[in-house]
Design a protein around this motif. Structure first.
Motif, PDB file in Angstrom:
ATOM      1  N   ALA A 196       7.144  52.447  35.769  1.00  0.00           N
ATOM      2  CA  ALA A 196       6.291  51.451  35.103  1.00  0.00           C
ATOM      3  C   ALA A 196       5.227  52.109  34.245  1.00  0.00           C
ATOM      4  O   ALA A 196       4.871  51.594  33.183  1.00  0.00           O
ATOM      5  CB  ALA A 196       5.642  50.548  36.144  1.00  0.00           C
ATOM      6  N   ASN A 197       4.695  53.219  34.692  1.00  0.00           N
ATOM      7  CA  ASN A 197       3.683  53.893  33.867  1.00  0.00           C
ATOM      8  C   ASN A 197       4.052  55.357  33.598  1.00  0.00           C
ATOM      9  O   ASN A 197       3.244  56.102  33.090  1.00  0.00           O
ATOM     10  CB  ASN A 197       2.301  53.802  34.524  1.00  0.00           C
ATOM     11  CG  ASN A 197       2.211  54.587  35.807  1.00  0.00           C
ATOM     12  OD1 ASN A 197       3.219  55.055  36.319  1.00  0.00           O
ATOM     13  ND2 ASN A 197       1.011  54.730  36.326  1.00  0.00           N
ATOM     14  N   ALA A 207       4.380  57.814  35.497  1.00  0.00           N
ATOM     15  CA  ALA A 207       3.648  58.837  36.245  1.00  0.00           C
ATOM     16  C   ALA A 207       4.644  59.671  37.040  1.00  0.00           C
ATOM     17  O   ALA A 207       5.568  59.141  37.645  1.00  0.00           O
ATOM     18  CB  ALA A 207       2.653  58.191  37.187  1.00  0.00           C
ATOM     19  N   SER A 246      -1.516  49.921  26.809  1.00  0.00           N
ATOM     20  CA  SER A 246      -1.629  51.244  27.405  1.00  0.00           C
ATOM     21  C   SER A 246      -3.030  51.464  27.970  1.00  0.00           C
ATOM     22  O   SER A 246      -3.196  51.998  29.068  1.00  0.00           O
ATOM     23  CB  SER A 246      -1.308  52.298  26.351  1.00  0.00           C
ATOM     24  OG  SER A 246      -1.605  53.567  26.821  1.00  0.00           O
ATOM     25  N   LEU A 291      11.319  48.871  43.176  1.00  0.00           N
ATOM     26  CA  LEU A 291      10.584  48.256  42.061  1.00  0.00           C
ATOM     27  C   LEU A 291       9.905  49.294  41.155  1.00  0.00           C
ATOM     28  O   LEU A 291       8.688  49.405  41.140  1.00  0.00           O
ATOM     29  CB  LEU A 291       9.543  47.278  42.590  1.00  0.00           C
ATOM     30  CG  LEU A 291      10.082  45.981  43.192  1.00  0.00           C
ATOM     31  CD1 LEU A 291       8.948  45.155  43.767  1.00  0.00           C
ATOM     32  CD2 LEU A 291      10.842  45.164  42.155  1.00  0.00           C
ATOM     33  N   ASP A 292      10.675  50.005  40.425  1.00  0.00           N
ATOM     34  CA  ASP A 292      10.215  50.982  39.426  1.00  0.00           C
ATOM     35  C   ASP A 292       9.704  52.295  40.004  1.00  0.00           C
ATOM     36  O   ASP A 292       9.360  53.200  39.259  1.00  0.00           O
ATOM     37  CB  ASP A 292       9.097  50.417  38.527  1.00  0.00           C
ATOM     38  CG  ASP A 292       9.552  49.188  37.804  1.00  0.00           C
ATOM     39  OD1 ASP A 292      10.668  49.205  37.275  1.00  0.00           O
ATOM     40  OD2 ASP A 292       8.798  48.199  37.790  1.00  0.00           O
ATOM     41  N   ARG A 293       9.608  52.380  41.292  1.00  0.00           N
ATOM     42  CA  ARG A 293       9.124  53.633  41.873  1.00  0.00           C
ATOM     43  C   ARG A 293      10.250  54.320  42.644  1.00  0.00           C
ATOM     44  O   ARG A 293      11.027  53.667  43.326  1.00  0.00           O
ATOM     45  CB  ARG A 293       7.973  53.378  42.827  1.00  0.00           C
ATOM     46  CG  ARG A 293       6.681  52.983  42.140  1.00  0.00           C
ATOM     47  CD  ARG A 293       5.567  52.922  43.163  1.00  0.00           C
ATOM     48  NE  ARG A 293       4.276  52.791  42.526  1.00  0.00           N
ATOM     49  CZ  ARG A 293       3.540  51.673  42.534  1.00  0.00           C
ATOM     50  NH1 ARG A 293       3.977  50.601  43.159  1.00  0.00           N
ATOM     51  NH2 ARG A 293       2.377  51.638  41.926  1.00  0.00           N
ATOM     52  N   PRO A 329       2.405  54.352  24.170  1.00  0.00           N
ATOM     53  CA  PRO A 329       2.987  55.070  25.306  1.00  0.00           C
ATOM     54  C   PRO A 329       4.220  55.907  24.955  1.00  0.00           C
ATOM     55  O   PRO A 329       4.350  57.037  25.424  1.00  0.00           O
ATOM     56  CB  PRO A 329       3.348  53.955  26.279  1.00  0.00           C
ATOM     57  CG  PRO A 329       2.471  52.824  25.908  1.00  0.00           C
ATOM     58  CD  PRO A 329       2.207  52.933  24.449  1.00  0.00           C
ATOM     59  N   GLN A 366      -3.465  49.529  31.129  1.00  0.00           N
ATOM     60  CA  GLN A 366      -2.808  50.224  32.237  1.00  0.00           C
ATOM     61  C   GLN A 366      -3.724  51.298  32.798  1.00  0.00           C
ATOM     62  O   GLN A 366      -3.866  51.462  34.006  1.00  0.00           O
ATOM     63  CB  GLN A 366      -1.545  50.905  31.725  1.00  0.00           C
ATOM     64  CG  GLN A 366      -0.269  50.158  32.024  1.00  0.00           C
ATOM     65  CD  GLN A 366       0.917  50.959  31.560  1.00  0.00           C
ATOM     66  OE1 GLN A 366       1.210  51.004  30.381  1.00  0.00           O
ATOM     67  NE2 GLN A 366       1.598  51.588  32.473  1.00  0.00           N
ATOM     68  N   ALA A 375       6.718  45.551  33.074  1.00  0.00           N
ATOM     69  CA  ALA A 375       6.874  46.013  34.458  1.00  0.00           C
ATOM     70  C   ALA A 375       5.546  46.515  35.009  1.00  0.00           C
ATOM     71  O   ALA A 375       5.253  46.352  36.198  1.00  0.00           O
ATOM     72  CB  ALA A 375       7.920  47.120  34.511  1.00  0.00           C
ATOM     73  N   TRP A 376       4.736  47.124  34.156  1.00  0.00           N
ATOM     74  CA  TRP A 376       3.468  47.665  34.662  1.00  0.00           C
ATOM     75  C   TRP A 376       2.543  46.550  35.131  1.00  0.00           C
ATOM     76  O   TRP A 376       1.792  46.725  36.098  1.00  0.00           O
ATOM     77  CB  TRP A 376       2.778  48.550  33.623  1.00  0.00           C
ATOM     78  CG  TRP A 376       2.285  47.836  32.401  1.00  0.00           C
ATOM     79  CD1 TRP A 376       2.925  47.715  31.209  1.00  0.00           C
ATOM     80  CD2 TRP A 376       1.029  47.155  32.241  1.00  0.00           C
ATOM     81  NE1 TRP A 376       2.162  46.990  30.323  1.00  0.00           N
ATOM     82  CE2 TRP A 376       0.991  46.644  30.937  1.00  0.00           C
ATOM     83  CE3 TRP A 376      -0.061  46.913  33.079  1.00  0.00           C
ATOM     84  CZ2 TRP A 376      -0.084  45.908  30.437  1.00  0.00           C
ATOM     85  CZ3 TRP A 376      -1.137  46.188  32.587  1.00  0.00           C
ATOM     86  CH2 TRP A 376      -1.144  45.693  31.285  1.00  0.00           C
ATOM     87  N   ARG A 383       3.502  43.681  36.355  1.00  0.00           N
ATOM     88  CA  ARG A 383       4.033  43.211  37.633  1.00  0.00           C
ATOM     89  C   ARG A 383       3.635  44.177  38.760  1.00  0.00           C
ATOM     90  O   ARG A 383       3.200  43.774  39.833  1.00  0.00           O
ATOM     91  CB  ARG A 383       5.557  43.114  37.539  1.00  0.00           C
ATOM     92  CG  ARG A 383       6.208  42.641  38.821  1.00  0.00           C
ATOM     93  CD  ARG A 383       7.703  42.772  38.738  1.00  0.00           C
ATOM     94  NE  ARG A 383       8.097  44.171  38.709  1.00  0.00           N
ATOM     95  CZ  ARG A 383       9.235  44.626  38.173  1.00  0.00           C
ATOM     96  NH1 ARG A 383      10.082  43.785  37.612  1.00  0.00           N
ATOM     97  NH2 ARG A 383       9.533  45.905  38.191  1.00  0.00           N
ATOM     98  N   GLN A 384       3.792  45.448  38.459  1.00  0.00           N
ATOM     99  CA  GLN A 384       3.487  46.450  39.482  1.00  0.00           C
ATOM    100  C   GLN A 384       1.997  46.430  39.846  1.00  0.00           C
ATOM    101  O   GLN A 384       1.635  46.483  41.022  1.00  0.00           O
ATOM    102  CB  GLN A 384       3.873  47.832  38.968  1.00  0.00           C
ATOM    103  CG  GLN A 384       3.871  48.878  40.029  1.00  0.00           C
ATOM    104  CD  GLN A 384       4.308  50.221  39.462  1.00  0.00           C
ATOM    105  OE1 GLN A 384       3.541  50.863  38.766  1.00  0.00           O
ATOM    106  NE2 GLN A 384       5.518  50.629  39.751  1.00  0.00           N
ATOM    107  N   ASN A 411       7.189  57.034  38.761  1.00  0.00           N
ATOM    108  CA  ASN A 411       6.923  55.612  38.602  1.00  0.00           C
ATOM    109  C   ASN A 411       7.337  55.215  37.183  1.00  0.00           C
ATOM    110  O   ASN A 411       6.692  55.597  36.204  1.00  0.00           O
ATOM    111  CB  ASN A 411       5.424  55.353  38.814  1.00  0.00           C
ATOM    112  CG  ASN A 411       5.078  53.884  38.687  1.00  0.00           C
ATOM    113  OD1 ASN A 411       5.936  53.054  38.369  1.00  0.00           O
ATOM    114  ND2 ASN A 411       3.829  53.564  38.944  1.00  0.00           N
ATOM    115  N   GLY A 435      -0.226  57.502  38.949  1.00  0.00           N
ATOM    116  CA  GLY A 435       0.805  56.819  39.549  1.00  0.00           C
ATOM    117  C   GLY A 435       1.359  55.668  39.001  1.00  0.00           C
ATOM    118  O   GLY A 435       1.886  54.796  39.324  1.00  0.00           O
TER     119      GLY A 435
END
Lengths: 813, 489
Positions: B390-391, B393, A582, B453-455, B222, A585, A613-614, A616-617, B388, A813
């Motif tokens: 992935a995080n 957001a 975390s 892709l996650d967004r 998280p 990230q 996934a984070w 990768r993103q 998003n 984001g």
């Protein structure tokens, strides 16, 4: 290096630099400018280069008549002399032809009773001539000696009635005693020699000024006129360079005879009566106290090396004692004989009345016939300061030369003892202020020569700072934090962090504990560190090491130094090791970790290992900003998003990526083709369409790199297949990138990260309002620009450090 | 639309009697039913209905792991159900809103409300997660059904009271954070400050910092942070406020019974604050009447890793500092063996250090405020919603909607919100391969949605006369403005 005991003396006398048989006819002096001991004998004088070692030190014998004093010219090819004739005479003599080339100095006198108080050469400004300063009881005269024409011309005169004079040739300051307590300073080493404002000394009643009561000394960047008030027991420093720093008064433990020395910018006050020396650092602060306890000098003892002043290398002596040291004997003083030094024991009378303090750190013992240099035992100083504050230790060490290992050791100790983060923050601040100042000293032209941006390579910085003590991110990571991590992880030396991290997460119990010797080798053991390490490994919050690394990074950023990639890689890998996903990230999100190919590759590796996934993103976003298309393509291929690859490459006009690599992978994926038999035909059609559009409108649609694609696209054989994409003779643009290699703190396996995007200094389009990897920020904030500091790392650490035009607000984001 | 009933049941539970009647069998399955005053017959009918739907839909499942029944719509009701824990189901029945018929009182028209199933399922999920956060898993109460009933009896009505069915949006389903825009130096300063605070007060296990209810730093895992964020500041319509829990329908007083071990739920209970003043949300009372443990309200919470902690949070000039203290709680249930694990007298010192120590909140505030305000005060040029995965957001634009003469603070109009919900359902459920949708209904503007892709993001374009090509251009322009730095395939 052995640890110095706390009782070790902080100052010591070097091994004898020169010795001679004491007799009434010898006169030994010292030329500070050239670091030469000058030994006058009836048949001539020896000039011994004490800065040199071995045969080079032997110096030369110049056959010349005995004179009162000799000073070598800045280029060393001539010497000026002062003969005690009536009236006094001076001349400039060629060293190689002393009998034939003797140019008299036309001393300007008005007759009457006058004497020459001193003379010296000013540092050279031009190679064609040198300026000689002659100070007499009637004032100061500056003469210019021209080498080619062998002429001496009077340049300037400062008339004054002086009884005593003091000078420092390197800075060009001269101070004359023009009254019982009035001193008149002059600055001669500048464009226009200047008479400075005079000042009065605060003398005790009935006190009189003696030659040994005053000295001129440059400490750090300031030159001081220093008055030793032996009656009052104090030393007062007045800056000759200007109002800064303000006058400094030092308490030297009561009245008594005093002498001064300077060692590595530290002011040493010798109490001759008490046989002790006090060390002051004028940068310490407003209230100046000795930086360590007053102690007698020690004497280097037989067998001790240049840095071996601990563990018995020195003999510390008490007040008034005589010690045993190494004394060299000069043998064979003949013209052709080498001057060699052999070891033998002899007693040294410390603080002898026969000692002459001939320059800042040189002592001539006229009684024993020995020349010594005063040296500093920094380990002893550091040990003493450590008991007060680690910050103070670092502060003092950073002002010294060649103290990097000691600063590293201090930091390691701080980490081992889990020093509070507030203390470390202060420590890093001190450290990085010096680092920043060192970077700023690199001339802009030099810095900019290597890169397009105003950046400084690490190599260049280190070359430029020379012996100055600074700690770069590389030092801190590789010598402080990384060994600490290995110690708490009980990992063998040089273990790659990411491998340890993945073993910890997924693998069988991590590597077997390293042998004890190995752990000791990297400084890990002892003091219950194992338990501390275990605590840290199990910690819920941010682990100590991670907090320390971030604090260090923060300190750098506060000083507008973009952290070197080795630090960024370390923070990332430590985050992975401690499973701080975390936090990682967030560090990426807020661009604390800056874009770099190293980091993008690490993110790719993390994604592959964990499936996050984070990761990768973040990898995709970063690759986009870096224009690292092949990495993006690899991610899409791994995701089996085959249909997205060609449109992505086409959209961004990527002509470098070898389409054949992609087609190979699609063709090899039997499973995907079984699931969707049209996937390969679809891909091929999109490639054809791209090629077709490019042929029709090459200015708008850059062509794909279809080299060796004829296997799948027979229609292009003998066409594009064998030709390279514009601007690329081969697939060189692609194969420069490797998969991330697991390495300790990114120590190996990286490639150049020079910005592939010509318009954006950091590969980040500056118009973007929402920075990666998300969308919660609204726009790039106009924050103060960071100093553009680019560093080159050595040994595969990554070649370049990026500069960034501005700190952006990023969020979310 | 309003909540008609909430049902918690365990189909695997057996009646204790040797020869149970059919009613006994049904009753045994019911863990809790709201309204509790409903007749046993009604409760049994509801259980029977939901169980039947589950059994029926199970036959059509694609795989063993895929969810069976999710929702059913009748003329009057919308029923959603979710297996929130293994073999424990929560179901919620919502009554559609009505409009009176033209020809008299007897003819009632039931509106099929514009709330998607997935949003209501998210509501159900949130209800269970908040309960679990505050009290632990339902299963952990299995041997103390009456204790569980007491908690539900307090929790469920209070939770229902906070639901505004007219304002449920896709953002509730997305359940993410609004990240606070600060520069990296400020972020690091916050991280450093909290690290120091945690080291000086080892009772702090995790800490997070929010500004104006936007998340700036989180040290929590998280999943826990997301749930806490949702509970502390986030509304179902995607709005956030530091004072959410202090305002109606939250803002319940802490009572002795709501303390650990008592019979009431700590849901919605906080130390009350006047207006927008600073003070503790969880911690000692802001009213200087009591001191010590009795006036301390630090509700225990259950974390996803199975451990427990206690919540301490306070507001300082727009900053909310959230701390999870080492709980000293054992066992599966938060209420079991709960006790204060720290000295209450330490809290004022902690507060003092957090605010006034060098580098503390007082020092951080100016830069946080300046950077946050500078960014947030800019009006967005489009109306949109972004998520998003992935995080986690979340962002919704601050551009106001113009609906006729009205100006609405929400970024999307209700009918746009409904379209967006449907698009989201297509992206996540119906057709995950679908990447982009551009849709226009008569009388309103285009709404574009993109999933990559996650967004996901959805843009509502103003102007009902926009052509398709122009709408496409606008979407591209939106992407160019906002995603130049981000990989949007």
């Amino acid at each position: 290096m052995a640890a110095a005991s706390s009782s070790a003396s902080p100052l010591y006398l070097s091994a004898p630099l020169y010795t001679w048989e004491v007799s009434g006819e010898d006169h030994v002096s010292y030329d500070e400018f050239h670091q030469r001991v000058l030994h006058q004998q009836p048949e001539g004088f020896f000039a011994i280069d004490i800065a040199k070692e071995g045969l080079a030190r032997d110096g030369l014998l110049v056959k010349f008549r005995p004179v009162r004093a000799i000073r070598f010219s800045p280029d060393g090819s001539y010497f000026a002399y002062l003969a005690d004739t009536k009236p006094p005479t001076m001349g400039a003599v060629n060293v190689l032809h002393p009998e034939t080339i003797d140019v008299p100095v036309p001393l300007r006198t008005a007759g009457g009773d006058w004497t020459i108080l001193a003379f010296f050469w000013l540092p050279a400004v031009y190679v064609e001539f040198a300026d000689l300063v002659v100070v007499s009881t009637m004032g100061i005269d500056v003469y210019r000696f021209t080498y080619d024409t062998l002429t001496v011309k009077h340049l300037r005169r400062f008339p004054a009635t002086a009884s005593i004079c003091w000078y420092e040739s390197s800075s060009g300051f001269v101070v004359l005693a023009t009254g019982p307590r009035t001193l008149q300073p002059y600055l001669l080493y500048c464009k226009t020699p200047t008479k400075l404002p005079k000042f009065e000394l605060n003398l005790q009643r009935h006190g009189s000024l003696e030659a040994q009561d005053v000295a001129i000394m440059t400490l750090y960047e300031w030159t001081f006129c220093i008055h030793m008030d032996t009656m009052a027991g104090r030393v007062a420093l007045r800056s000759l360079s200007g109002p800064h720093p303000a006058d400094i008064v030092l308490d030297v433990q009561g009245p008594g005879p005093l002498r001064l020395s300077r060692v590595d910018n530290l002011l040493v006050v010798h109490r001759l009566d008490k046989c002790i020396s006090l060390i002051f650092d004028i940068k310490q602060g407003k209230t100046l106290t000795p930086i360590c306890r007053p102690a007698p000098l020690a004497v280097r003892h037989e067998g001790s090396g240049p840095d071996d002043y601990a563990g018995g290398g020195l003999l510390s002596l008490g007040s008034g004692m005589r010690g045993v040291g190494v004394v060299g004997e000069v043998e064979g003083h003949g013209e052709d004989d080498a001057v060699s030094v052999t070891d033998s024991h002899s007693s040294v009378e410390l603080y002898s009345p026969q000692w002459r303090f001939v320059s800042a750190d040189m002592i001539v013992d006229e009684g024993a016939g020995v020349v010594y240099r005063l040296e500093l035992n920094m380990d002893a100083v550091a040990d003493e300061l450590m008991q007060i504050s680690k910050v103070e230790v670092v502060r003092v060490l950073l002002r010294r030369i060649n103290c990097r290992p000691r600063v590293v050791s201090t930091l390691r100790k701080a980490l081992d003892q889990q020093a509070p983060l507030e203390d470390l923050a202060l420590l890093f601040s001190v450290l990085n202020q010096v680092y920043r100042a060192a970077i700023e000293r690199v001339p802009h032209k030099v810095a900019a020569a290597t890169t397009r941006r105003a950046t400084v390579s690490l190599d260049m910085l280190l070359q430029f700072v020379g012996q100055q003590t600074i700690l770069t991110e590389k030092d801190v990571v590789l010598e402080v934090m990384y060994p600490y991590l290995l110690a708490i992880a009980k990992a063998p030396p040089n273990a790659p962090i990411l491998e340890l991290a993945y073993q910890r997460r997924f693998g069988p119990p991590t590597q077997p504990a390293a042998p004890a010797a190995a752990r000791e080798g990297d400084g890990g053991g002892g003091d219950g560190e194992g338990e501390k390490g275990m605590d840290e490994l199990k910690s819920d919050g941010v682990p100590y090491l991670m907090s320390v690394a971030l604090e260090y990074m923060r300190s750098l950023l506060n000083l507008q130094i973009l952290p070197h990639r080795i630090l960024q890689a370390f923070v990332f890998e430590v985050g992975v090791f401690f499973e701080q996903d975390s936090l990682l990230q967030q560090l990426l999100q807020y661009h604390v970790l800056l874009d770099s190919i190293d980091l993008a590759q690490r993110l790719f590796g993390l994604w592959k290992r964990t499936g996050y996934a984070w990761a990768r993103q973040a990898c995709l976003d970063m690759s986009l900003r870096l224009r690292e298309w092949s990495l993006i393509a690899d991610v899409l291929i791994d995701l089996k998003e085959y249909l997205d690859v060609v449109p992505m490459l086409r959209r961004h006009g990527v002509s470098t990526y070898p389409i054949k690599e992609f087609l190979h992978k699609v063709a090899d994926d039997v499973e995907a083709q079984q699931a969707d038999p049209f996937v390969l035909p679809h891909v091929l059609e999109s490639v054809r369409a791209w090629r077709r559009d490019s042929q029709e409108n090459p200015s708008k649609v850059p062509p794909p790199n279809l080299r060796e694609c004829g296997l799948w696209l027979p229609d292009i054989r003998f066409g594009d297949e064998d030709s390279a994409a514009p601007g690329h003779s081969s697939i060189a643009g692609y194969h420069g990138r490797d998969r991330p290699r697991l390495s300790p703190a990114g120590i190996s396996g990286t490639t150049s990260t020079s910005n592939p995007h010509p318009h954006h200094p950091h590969g980040q389009p500056d118009s973007s309002k929402w920075s990666s990897p998300g969308l919660s920020s609204r726009s790039a904030a106009d924050s103060p620009p960071l100093t553009h500091l680019d560093h080159h790392a050595e040994g595969g650490l990554g070649e370049e450090r990026k500069a960034e035009g501005g700190d952006e607000s990023k969020l979310g984001g | 639309m309003s909540v008609a009933s909430v049902l918690v049941f365990d189909p695997s539970r057996k009646a204790h009697r040797k020869k149970p009647t059919e009613e006994d069998v049904q009753d045994a399955k019911i863990i809790y039913y709201h309204p509790s005053g409903a007749s046993p017959e009604e409760k049994r009918q509801q259980v029977g209905l939901v169980e039947g739907l589950i059994s029926f839909t199970r036959m059509f499942r694609e795989s063993e792991g895929s969810p069976a029944f999710r929702a059913v719509r009748t003329q009057q009701h919308l029923i959603v159900a979710r297996e929130c824990e293994p073999s424990i189901w929560m179901a919620m029945a919502l009554l559609h809103s009505t409009t009176s018929g033209l020809d008299g009182a007897d003819a009632t028209d039931w509106d099929d409300d514009d709330v998607s199933d997935t949003v209501l399922l998210a509501l159900l999920r949130n209800c269970h997660e908040v309960f679990t956060l505050l009290h632990g898993r339902i299963r952990s109460f299995c041997d103390r059904k009456s204790r569980l009933c007491d908690l539900f009896e307090d929790f469920i009505p209070a939770y229902i009271a906070t639901i505004d069915c007219s304002d449920l949006t896709i953002l509730h389903e997305m359940d993410g954070y609004h990240f606070g825009p600060v520069e990296r130096g400020t972020y690091l300063a916050i991280q450093s400050f909290l690290s120091v605070l945690q080291r000086n007060f080892p009772v702090i296990r995790y800490a997070a910092l929010l500004y104006d209810a936007y998340l700036v730093y989180s040290g929590l895992p998280p999943a826990d942070m997301r749930l806490l964020y949702s509970y502390l500041v986030s509304y179902a319509n995607g709005n956030v406020s530091n004072h959410k829990l202090n305002r109606r329908p939250f803002g319940r007083m802490p009572t002795a019974a709501s303390q650990p071990g008592g019979g009431s739920s700590s849901f919605g209970r906080v130390q009350l604050l006047e207006g927008n003043e600073d003070g503790f949300i969880f911690g000692p009372s802001n009213v200087p009447t009591g001191s010590g443990a009795s006036s301390m309200f630090v509700p225990p919470i259950a974390l996803h890793n199975g451990s427990t902690g206690q919540l301490l949070a306070f507001l300082y000039q727009g900053i909310m500092l959230v701390m999870v203290l080492h709980g000293g709680l054992e066992g599966d249930s938060v209420d079991r063996r709960a006790r204060l694990a720290f000295d209450p007298g330490e809290v004022p010192a902690l507060h003092e250090a957090a605010v006034y120590s060098p580098g503390g909140l007082k020092d951080l505030l100016p830069s946080v405020h300046e950077q946050f305000t500078r960014i947030m005060s800019q009006e967005d040029s489009y109306r949109f919603v972004y998520f998003n995965a992935a995080n986690h957001a979340v962002r919704k634009s601050n551009r106001a909607t113009a609906s006729g003469k009205e100006k609405c603070s929400s970024s999307l109009l209700p009918h746009e919100s409904h379209v967006v919900q449907n698009m989201h359902a297509v992206f996540t459920d119906t057709d995950p391969e679908c990447r982009e949708i551009l849709l226009k209904s008569s009388g309103s503007g285009w709404i574009g949605g993109k999933n990559t892709l996650d967004r996901e993001f959805f843009v509502a374009l103003d102007g009902s006369n926009l052509s398709f090509t122009k709408a496409q251009d606008e979407m591209q322009k939106f992407g160019t403005i906002h995603f130049a730095n981000i990989f949007i395939d």
